[in-house]
Design a protein around this motif. Structure first.
Motif, short mmCIF file in Angstrom:
data_model
loop_
_atom_site.label_atom_id
_atom_site.label_comp_id
_atom_site.label_asym_id
_atom_site.label_seq_id
_atom_site.Cartn_x
_atom_site.Cartn_y
_atom_site.Cartn_z
N THR A 1 -38.79 -24.29 0.22
CA THR A 1 -38.67 -24.80 1.60
C THR A 1 -39.22 -26.21 1.76
O THR A 1 -39.14 -26.79 2.84
N GLY A 2 -39.82 -26.78 0.71
CA GLY A 2 -40.43 -28.11 0.81
C GLY A 2 -39.42 -29.22 0.61
O GLY A 2 -38.20 -28.98 0.59
N SER A 3 -39.95 -30.43 0.49
CA SER A 3 -39.09 -31.60 0.33
C SER A 3 -38.32 -31.51 -1.00
O SER A 3 -37.09 -31.62 -1.04
N ILE A 4 -39.03 -31.29 -2.10
CA ILE A 4 -38.36 -31.13 -3.40
C ILE A 4 -37.52 -29.84 -3.38
O ILE A 4 -36.39 -29.82 -3.86
N GLU B 1 -49.90 -31.71 -9.70
CA GLU B 1 -51.32 -31.33 -9.63
C GLU B 1 -51.67 -30.30 -10.70
O GLU B 1 -52.78 -30.31 -11.23
N GLY C 1 -42.99 -34.74 1.16
CA GLY C 1 -43.94 -33.90 1.89
C GLY C 1 -45.18 -34.69 2.30
O GLY C 1 -45.45 -35.76 1.75
N ASN D 1 -43.99 -20.75 2.20
CA ASN D 1 -45.31 -20.40 2.71
C ASN D 1 -45.18 -19.85 4.13
O ASN D 1 -45.40 -18.66 4.38
N SER E 1 -45.77 -16.82 1.05
CA SER E 1 -47.19 -16.63 0.72
C SER E 1 -47.94 -16.09 1.93
O SER E 1 -48.84 -15.27 1.80
N ASP F 1 -40.64 -35.26 -11.43
CA ASP F 1 -41.22 -36.46 -10.83
C ASP F 1 -40.40 -37.66 -11.30
O ASP F 1 -40.10 -37.78 -12.49
P1 NAD Z 1 -43.84 -30.07 0.58
O1 NAD Z 1 -45.11 -30.00 1.31
O2 NAD Z 1 -42.65 -30.65 1.24
O3 NAD Z 1 -43.43 -28.60 0.08
C1 NAD Z 1 -44.35 -27.76 -0.52
C2 NAD Z 1 -43.79 -26.39 -0.84
O4 NAD Z 1 -44.87 -25.58 -1.34
C3 NAD Z 1 -43.21 -25.65 0.38
O5 NAD Z 1 -42.13 -24.86 -0.05
C4 NAD Z 1 -44.37 -24.76 0.81
O6 NAD Z 1 -43.93 -23.59 1.46
C5 NAD Z 1 -45.02 -24.42 -0.50
N1 NAD Z 1 -46.46 -24.16 -0.35
C6 NAD Z 1 -47.37 -24.97 0.27
N2 NAD Z 1 -48.59 -24.42 0.21
C7 NAD Z 1 -48.46 -23.25 -0.47
C8 NAD Z 1 -49.37 -22.23 -0.86
N3 NAD Z 1 -50.67 -22.29 -0.56
N4 NAD Z 1 -48.88 -21.18 -1.56
C9 NAD Z 1 -47.58 -21.11 -1.87
N5 NAD Z 1 -46.67 -22.03 -1.53
C10 NAD Z 1 -47.11 -23.09 -0.83
O7 NAD Z 1 -44.15 -30.83 -0.80
P2 NAD Z 1 -43.15 -31.71 -1.69
O8 NAD Z 1 -43.18 -33.11 -1.23
O9 NAD Z 1 -41.85 -31.01 -1.86
O10 NAD Z 1 -43.94 -31.72 -3.08
C11 NAD Z 1 -43.94 -30.58 -3.94
C12 NAD Z 1 -44.51 -31.02 -5.29
O11 NAD Z 1 -43.62 -31.97 -5.89
C13 NAD Z 1 -45.87 -31.74 -5.19
O12 NAD Z 1 -46.65 -31.36 -6.28
C14 NAD Z 1 -45.50 -33.20 -5.27
O13 NAD Z 1 -46.54 -33.98 -5.82
C15 NAD Z 1 -44.31 -33.15 -6.20
N6 NAD Z 1 -43.38 -34.29 -6.01
C16 NAD Z 1 -42.75 -34.47 -4.81
C17 NAD Z 1 -41.87 -35.53 -4.63
C18 NAD Z 1 -41.12 -35.70 -3.34
O14 NAD Z 1 -40.27 -36.59 -3.27
N7 NAD Z 1 -41.38 -34.92 -2.33
C19 NAD Z 1 -41.65 -36.41 -5.68
C20 NAD Z 1 -42.30 -36.21 -6.89
C21 NAD Z 1 -43.17 -35.13 -7.05
#
Ligand code: NAD
Ligand code: MG
Length: 386
Positions: free
Chosen positions: A15-18, A128, A207, A40, A61, A152
């Motif tokens: 559900t997040g950005s990636i 991370e 995100g 989550n 979660s 990444d």
């Molecule tokens: P986001 O906040 O948009 O999404 C996070 C996801 O993790 C969601 O699906 C959320 O439901 C889930 N989540 C959050 N907390 C949780 C928990 N405690 N337990 C279980 N699930 C949980 O984040 P994002 O920007 O998609 O980034 C995700 C990862 O990808 C990060 O590690 C980030 O560093 C890495 N990343 C992101 C990008 C980007 O363009 N967004 C680029 C490179 C790397």
């Protein structure tokens, strides 16, 4: 439904950005059966994904969110579950590809469970976890016949550059950084920036946590350590280069001083898709980069005085004690406090450094120790910020 070319995929953090860009890419490619998805609290997006992708299992979660989702999707074939055990069940479900895109150290245990389930490609966005447990991850990948492909953008670029390595050593990795929204702001003005300013990234839509990390440049610090684990290079061979246009996604300098770099529009769907289809390159949803329209690519040194988080990460990158785990945990907590208006922007580097000074020299060799150091550092940040 599963033809010969259909692969099974699970997306942790769908559900997040990636996660949502991964699901969009999965729909576009049309060659995957979705096994499990996890989130989550975002019930609406999860319901939408269940109806579109018909996964076997969907996990939240958060318990309340899980129960609500379960009611809303009672008419579907998807099993809905919630909580820690269910997240592990999703991670371990049979899959060819597992996308690890939960944010933060919360991704550590489920990603490790997926690796131990064996015989799959891990498409890793969650940097991370590599910072906290890189040595355990790379070992487990080998032992369990898995393959680790970076998502990444910089690390995907490096992975792509290494395809032309031939028989050369890696002389240097050139890790590019946009410099974030405060690249040109004087340090004196950074004390008063608000979260709304820090959440405006010039080139990437991401995100909240990683967007703040980009503003402090902790993101680049985490990425240096991520690159050390992924490509087995010492920190001395990684040079951070600020490149505000985000067109060159990183490069590798070889023995003869030739630099191979990868370019393209700043669109995560390119590295996400490559991690799903590698070694194939297929047409993608991203726009081509028109170099004549972009016209200028510029490069500069990072300002380590202004970006204390990057300076700290470079100092501790080579350490094998708890320093990287503590830095990561302290940063996650400090970013959370900044996002809830409890601390200022320039408190982030200061609090993270203090926490590393206090807790960074402890052992962090096993998953249990790593999780304990993570908890200790978060606790200390909460105390320091009072
Ligand atoms: P986001 O906040 O948009 O999404 C996070 C996801 O993790 C969601 O699906 C959320 O439901 C889930 N989540 C959050 N907390 C949780 C928990 N405690 N337990 C279980 N699930 C949980 O984040 P994002 O920007 O998609 O980034 C995700 C990862 O990808 C990060 O590690 C980030 O560093 C890495 N990343 C992101 C990008 C980007 O363009 N967004 C680029 C490179 C790397
Ligand atoms: Mg990146």
């Amino acid at each position: 439904m599963t033809g010969n070319n259909t692969k099974k995929i699970t997306v942790l953090g769908s559900t997040g950005s990636i996660g949502t860009q991964t699901m969009e890419t999965v729909a576009f490619l049309g060659s995957f059966q979705v096994q499990a998805i996890t989130g989550n609290r975002n019930v609406a997006e999860m319901e939408r994904q269940i109806r579109q992708f018909k996964p076997k299992l969907a996990v939240m979660s958060d318990g309340e969110a899980g129960k609500e989702l379960s009611l809303k999707t009672a008419d579907t074939e998807t099993k809905v579950a919630w909580g820690e055990r269910a997240l592990l069940e999703a991670a371990e479900l049979d899959a060819d590809i597992l996308v690890s895109s939960i944010v933060g150290n919360a991704g550590l245990v489920p990603t490790m469970a997926a690796i131990k389930a064996g015989g799959r490609r891990i498409a890793l966005a969650n940097k991370e976890t590599l910072v906290c447990a890189g040595h355990l991850f790379t070992k487990a990948i080998l032992e369990n016949h898995c393959e680790l492909i970076p998502v990444d953008s910089e690390h995907s670029a490096i992975f792509q550059c290494l395809m032309s390595r031939g028989e050369s050593e890696i002389r240097r990795i050139l890790l590019t950084a946009s410099g974030g929204p405060f690249r040109t702001k004087p340090i004196s003005e950074l004390y008063s920036v608000r979260k709304e300013d820090a959440l405006k990234h010039p080139n990437w839509d991401m995100g909240a946590k990683i967007t703040i990390d980009s503003a402090t440049m902790m993101n680049k610090g985490l990425e240096v350590i991520e690159a050390m684990h992924l490509f087995s290079v010492p920190v001395e061979k990684i040079k951070v280069v600020v490149h505000p246009q985000s067109i060159v996604h990183s490069g590798v300098e070889f023995a003869d001083n030739a630099i191979i770099a990868q370019m393209g529009t700043p669109d995560m769907r390119i590295p996400i898709q490559l991690a799903l289809t590698y070694p194939k390159r297929l047409p993608s949803l991203a726009k081509p980069a028109e170099l004549t329209e972009i016209s200028q690519l510029t490069f500069e040194e990072p300002d380590l005085e202004k970006f204390g988080c990057l300076a700290l990460a470079l100092e501790i990158a080579g350490r094998t004690d708890s320093a990287p785990v503590v830095m990561n945990g302290a940063n996650e907590e400090a970013v959370r406090l900044f996002l809830s208006d409890k601390i200022g922007f320039m408190d982030i580097p200061q609090i993270v450094r203090e926490t590393v000074e206090k807790l960074g020299s402890l052992p962090a060799d096993t998953i249990e120790e790593i999780l304990e150091r993570d908890r200790q550092s978060r606790r200390m940040v909460r105390e320091l910020s009072l």
